[in-house]
Design a protein around this motif. Structure first.
Motif, mmCIF file in Angstrom:
data_model
loop_
_atom_site.group_PDB
_atom_site.id
_atom_site.type_symbol
_atom_site.label_atom_id
_atom_site.label_comp_id
_atom_site.label_asym_id
_atom_site.label_seq_id
_atom_site.Cartn_x
_atom_site.Cartn_y
_atom_site.Cartn_z
ATOM 1 N N ARG A 113 -5.068 -5.093 -2.130
ATOM 2 C CA ARG A 113 -3.996 -6.082 -1.976
ATOM 3 C C ARG A 113 -2.633 -5.450 -2.279
ATOM 4 N N LEU A 114 -2.586 -4.704 -3.394
ATOM 5 C CA LEU A 114 -1.325 -4.058 -3.759
ATOM 6 C C LEU A 114 -0.870 -3.097 -2.673
ATOM 7 N N LEU A 115 -1.804 -2.310 -2.188
ATOM 8 C CA LEU A 115 -1.464 -1.331 -1.151
ATOM 9 C C LEU A 115 -0.975 -2.015 0.103
ATOM 10 N N SER A 116 -1.705 -3.025 0.540
ATOM 11 C CA SER A 116 -1.339 -3.631 1.820
ATOM 12 C C SER A 116 0.011 -4.335 1.715
ATOM 13 N N GLU A 117 0.323 -4.862 0.525
ATOM 14 C CA GLU A 117 1.662 -5.444 0.357
ATOM 15 C C GLU A 117 2.732 -4.378 0.543
ATOM 16 N N ARG A 118 2.472 -3.230 -0.045
ATOM 17 C CA ARG A 118 3.465 -2.155 0.057
ATOM 18 C C ARG A 118 3.566 -1.613 1.486
ATOM 19 N N ILE A 119 2.416 -1.541 2.114
ATOM 20 C CA ILE A 119 2.429 -1.056 3.514
ATOM 21 C C ILE A 119 3.232 -2.015 4.389
ATOM 22 N N ASN A 120 2.966 -3.292 4.207
ATOM 23 C CA ASN A 120 3.711 -4.276 4.995
ATOM 24 C C ASN A 120 5.202 -4.184 4.733
ATOM 25 N N ASP A 121 5.513 -3.995 3.470
ATOM 26 C CA ASP A 121 6.907 -3.865 3.095
ATOM 27 C C ASP A 121 7.550 -2.684 3.817
#
Lengths: 290, 380
Positions: A113-121
Motif C-alpha cells: 500500500r505504501l509503495l503504490s501510494e508513492r508510485i501513484n504520487d
C-alpha cells in the motif's frame, strides 16, 4: 516393558519438540528477522539452518524474491488538462529486512500500500507535466527510469525496499474521450475511402478518355487516308476521262447525252411528253426526212 | 515377514537378518549397537533386561523409519526437466535428468519443465503514436531457460511475464502509428516487443526466455471497424474502376482500328472502281470514236435512234402538239401511270406490241389532226 517404551516415546517427543522449536531454516527465497519478546535482535539474509531459544524468540520470515506491486488503474490529469487512465506495476525486493519490518510492522500488504501510494504520487507528478503524446510514445523509458530513481530514494531509506522497475502497463483514455478519438479515426478513414474512390474514378476517366481520344484519332486518320485515296482515284479517273474525251469533245457530249437519256428514262412509270415535231419523228411524217 | 520383502537384496541389506539373530549375515557390530542402546534405554526406564522378544519390535520400528526416510528421498528427473535442490534452504545444485536421491527434510527439490513451450496471450485496445486506438492480440511463446532463477529469484514469474508483456507491447505500439501497427510495421511490433520483453524479464530475473512473439492480430477497434472496412472496400473499388476503364479501352481501341481499316479499304475499293471504270469507259469511248470517225453521219444517226428508241420503248409517252393542239387538254396521267406500271411487269415481252400500239395511236391522232386542219381550212 510397557512403562519403559512409553518413557522412550515421551523422551523422543520432547527431543523433537525442543529441536523443532529452536531450529529453523531460512530458505534462499526468504529473509527473516528474529524477535525476542517483540524486540528485533537479529536479521537473517543468508539461507541456512539456524537455532533460536524456543518460546522466548520469535521468527518472522519475508519473501526475498522480486515481487510486484500491481496497482489498479488511476485517473490522472496530464499537462493538457485531459484525464487518462494509467495502469502501472512496480517490481521491488526487500533490501533491508529490519527496516522493512519496522516500517511495515511485518505486514506485506502495508508495504504494498505504501509503495503504490508513492508510485501513484510519482506518476501523477510526471504525467502532470507531460502531454499524452509524450507519455504514450516519446519519453516512456526516461519517465519510468526517473520514477524508479525517485522512488528508490525514499523506498530504500524508509521501507528497506529496493524498487527494481516501474512500468506503465496501459495508458487509456476515459470512455468519453475514447469516443471522440473513435469519431476522429472514423472521419480519417472516411477521408481515405473517399480519396481512394475519387482516385479510382480519376484513373477510370483518364483511361476511358484516352481510349476515346485514340478512337477518334484512329478514325479520323482513317478518314483522311480514305479521302486521299478517293481523291486520288477521282483525279486519276478524271485524267483518264479527259485524255479520252478530249479526242472529240463534241462526240463525247453526244454520246454522253444519249447515255443520260437512257439512264433517265428507263422505267415505264417515267413519262415523256413528246412534241410530234420532234426530230425523232422526222421520218414518221416524211420518209425522206425533209 | 512382509516388512522385509521390499529390501529383497538380502546380501546387501544390513537389516536383512534383523528379524532374528539366527543367520549371521548382518554386520554384528550393528546388532551389538542396537542391543546396547536397548539395554541402556531399558536401564534408564528401570524395565526388565531386554530379552529376545522385547528387542524385536524396536528394531522393526527403526528399520521401517529408516526405509521410509530413505525412500522419500528418491526422486526422478525427466529428460525435459531440471530439479533445483535447496539444502537447508540454501541453493545446492540444479540436477538434470536421471534418478536422484537427496535426504528428505534437509534438502528440498523443485522440478521445473525446461523444454515445454508455453504460451501467453495478451489482448486489448491501446493508444498509438498518432493518438489513435488499435486493437492488438499478441501471443508470446516462452520457455524456462534458467531453472534456478525461475524458482528462486522472483515470486510469480509467469505473472511477471504477463505484466511485462503488457507493458512492452504498449510501449512498442505507442511509438508506432496506427497504420504502422496494422500494416507496414507488423513485424517490427513483434521483434521490438520481444527484445523489450526479454530485457524486462532479465531485469526481473525470471529465468524465462522468449522464443517468439507473434502479433496474431492488429486491427482497428470494433467501434471503427466498419470505417476501416470501408477503406478496404474503397481500395478495391479504386482498382475495380481502373480495371473496368481498362477493359473499356481494350474494347474500344481495337474496334476503332478495325473500323478505320474498313474505311480505308472501302476507299481503296472506291478508288479502284472509279479508276477502272474510267479506264473502261475511256477505252469504250475511244473505240466508238474511231468507228464514228470513219462514218460520222451514219453512226451518229444510228446511235441517236438507238438511244431514243430505248427511251421511247421503256417509257410511257404522251405526244402533245403544243402549238396546234387545243388549249384545253386532258391528260389522265394517273391512269396512264397505273397502266404502265401494271404492264411494266411484262415489259420485255410486251414492248413490241406496246410500241405497235403507240404507233397506232399516234397515227390515229395525226390523221385526226390532219382532218381537222383540213376542215378548218375548208371553213376558212
Amino acid at each position: 516393558m510397557n512403562n519403559k517404551s512409553l518413557g522412550i516415546i515421551v523422551a523422543l517427543l520432547l527431543v523433537v519438540l525442543l529441536v523443532s522449536s529452536s531450529a529453523f531454516v531460512v530458505k534462499e527465497t526468504e529473509k527473516a528477522v528474529l524477535l525476542r519478546f517483540g524486540e528485533l535482535v537479529r536479521t537473517y539474509t543468508e539461507p541456512g539452518l539456524y537455532f533460536k531459544i524456543p518460546f522466548a524468540e520469535k521468527l518472522r520470515k519475508f519473501d526475498a524474491r522480486i515481487q510486484t506491486v500491481d496497482s489498479s488503474p488511476v485517473r490522472m490529469l496530464n499537462s493538457e488538462n485531459k484525464f487518462m487512465m494509467v495502469d502501472s506495476y512496480a517490481k521491488y525486493r526487500i533490501s533491508d529486512v529490519s527496516k522493512f519490518y519496522i516500517a511495515t510492522r511485518g505486514d506485506e500488504r502495508n508495504a504494498v500500500r505504501l509503495l503504490s501510494e508513492r508510485i501513484n504520487d510519482q506518476l501523477r507528478n510526471q504525467f502532470g507535466v507531460r502531454d499524452l503524446h509524450e507519455v504514450v510514445s516519446g519519453e516512456r523509458d526516461e519517465l519510468m527510469a526517473e520514477i524508479t530513481k525517485n522512488l528508490n530514494k525514499v523506498a530504500q531509506g524508509d521501507l528497506g525496499v529496493e524498487v527494481i522497475d516501474v512500468r506503465v502497463k496501459r495508458i487509456d483514455l476515459p470512455p468519453e474521450v475514447s469516443e471522440s478519438v473513435f469519431q476522429r479515426m472514423r472521419a480519417g478513414r472516411e477521408l481515405e475511402a473517399r480519396d481512394h474512390r475519387a482516385k479510382g474514378q480519376e484513373a477510370s476517366e483518364r483511361i476511358k478518355a484516352n481510349a476515346d481520344r485514340q478512337k477518334v484519332v484512329i478514325e479520323s486518320e482513317a478518314y483522311r487516308q480514305a479521302e486521299e485515296l478517293r481523291g486520288a482515284g477521282d483525279a486519276e479517273a478524271a485524267s483518264i476521262y479527259a485524255a479520252a474525251y478530249t479526242k472529240n469533245p463534241e462526240f463525247y457530249r453526244f454520246t454522253r447525252s444519249l447515255q443520260a437519256y437512257r439512264e433517265s428514262f428507263r422505267s415505264k412509270s417515267d413519262m415523256l411528253l413528246v412534241d410530234p415535231d420532234s426530230e425523232f419523228f422526222r421520218y414518221l411524217k416524211d420518209p425522206k426526212g425533209q | 515377514m512382509a516388512w522385509n520383502e521390499p529390501g529383497g537384496n538380502n546380501g546387501k541389506d544390513p537389516w536383512g537378518g534383523g528379524g532374528g539373530n539366527r543367520n549371521n549375515d548382518g554386520p554384528p557390530d550393528l546388532d551389538e549397537l542396537f542391543r546396547k542402546v536397548q539395554q541402556k534405554l531399558g536401564g534408564l526406564f528401570g524395565g526388565s533386561p531386554s530379552t529376545g522378544t522385547g528387542k524385536f519390535p524396536w528394531m522393526l520400528v527403526i528399520v521401517i523409519a529408516v526405509l521410509i526416510y530413505a525412500g522419500l528421498g528418491i526422486y526422478q528427473v525427466n529428460a525435459n526437466e531440471q530439479a533445483v535442490v535447496l539444502r537447508l534452504g540454501k541453493y545446492h545444485s540444479t540436477e538434470s535428468a536421471g534418478l536422484h536421491w537427496n535426504p528428505p527434510l534437509i534438502d528440498s527439490v523443485t522440478k521445473v519443465n525446461m523444454t515445454e513451450v508455453r504460451t501467453e496471450r495478451t489482448t486489448g485496445q491501446m493508444l498509438t503514436e498518432d493518438a489513435n486506438i488499435v486493437e492488438v492480440v499478441l501471443t508470446v511463446q516462452w520457455q524456462v531457460s534458467d531453472a534456478e532463477s525461475f524458482v528462486l529469484r522472483v515470486r510469480e514469474p509467469v505473472k511477471s511475464l504477463q505484466e511485462a508483456t503488457d507493458s512492452a507491447l504498449r510501449h512498442v505500439v505507442g511509438s508506432l502509428t496506427l497504420n504502422g501497427v496494422i500494416s507496414q510495421n507488423r513485424t517490427q511490433v513483434s521483434t521490438d516487443t520481444q527484445q523489450r520483453l526479454q530485457e524486462y524479464l532479465d531485469l526481473y530475473q525470471t529465468g524465462i526466455r522468449i522464443d517468439v512473439v507473434n502479433l496474431t492480430d492488429a486491427k482497428a477497434p470494433r467501434e471503427v471497424q466498419d470505417a476501416f472496412d470501408d477503406v478496404t472496400k474503397a481500395r478495391e473499388d479504386e482498382v475495380r474502376l481502373q480495371n473496368e476503364a481498362q477493359a473499356y479501352a481494350n474494347q474500344v481501341i481495337p474496334v476503332a482500328r478495325g473500323q478505320a481499316q474498313r474505311i480505308i479499304e472501302e476507299a481503296e475499293g472506291y478508288k479502284a472502281r472509279v479508276v477502272e471504270s474510267a479506264r473502261g469507259e475511256a477505252v469504250r469511248f475511244e473505240k466508238l470514236l474511231s468507228e464514228y470517225e470513219r462514218a460520222p453521219e451514219v453512226t451518229r444517226e444510228r446511235l441517236y435512234l438507238d438511244a431514243v428508241q430505248d427511251v421511247m420503248s421503256n417509257t410511257s409517252k404522251v405526244m402533245v402538239d403544243v402549238e396546234g393542239g387545243n388549249n384545253m387538254m386532258y391528260l389522265p396521267l394517273d391512269k396512264l401511270t397505273q397502266e404502265s406500271t401494271s404492264q411494266a411487269v411484262q415489259r420485255k415481252d410486251t414492248s413490241p406490241i406496246v410500241i405497235e400500239e403507240v404507233y397506232q395511236r399516234i397515227v390515229e391522232r395525226l390523221r385526226q389532226d390532219a382532218a381537222s386542219s383540213r376542215r378548218s381550212q375548208t371553213v376558212r
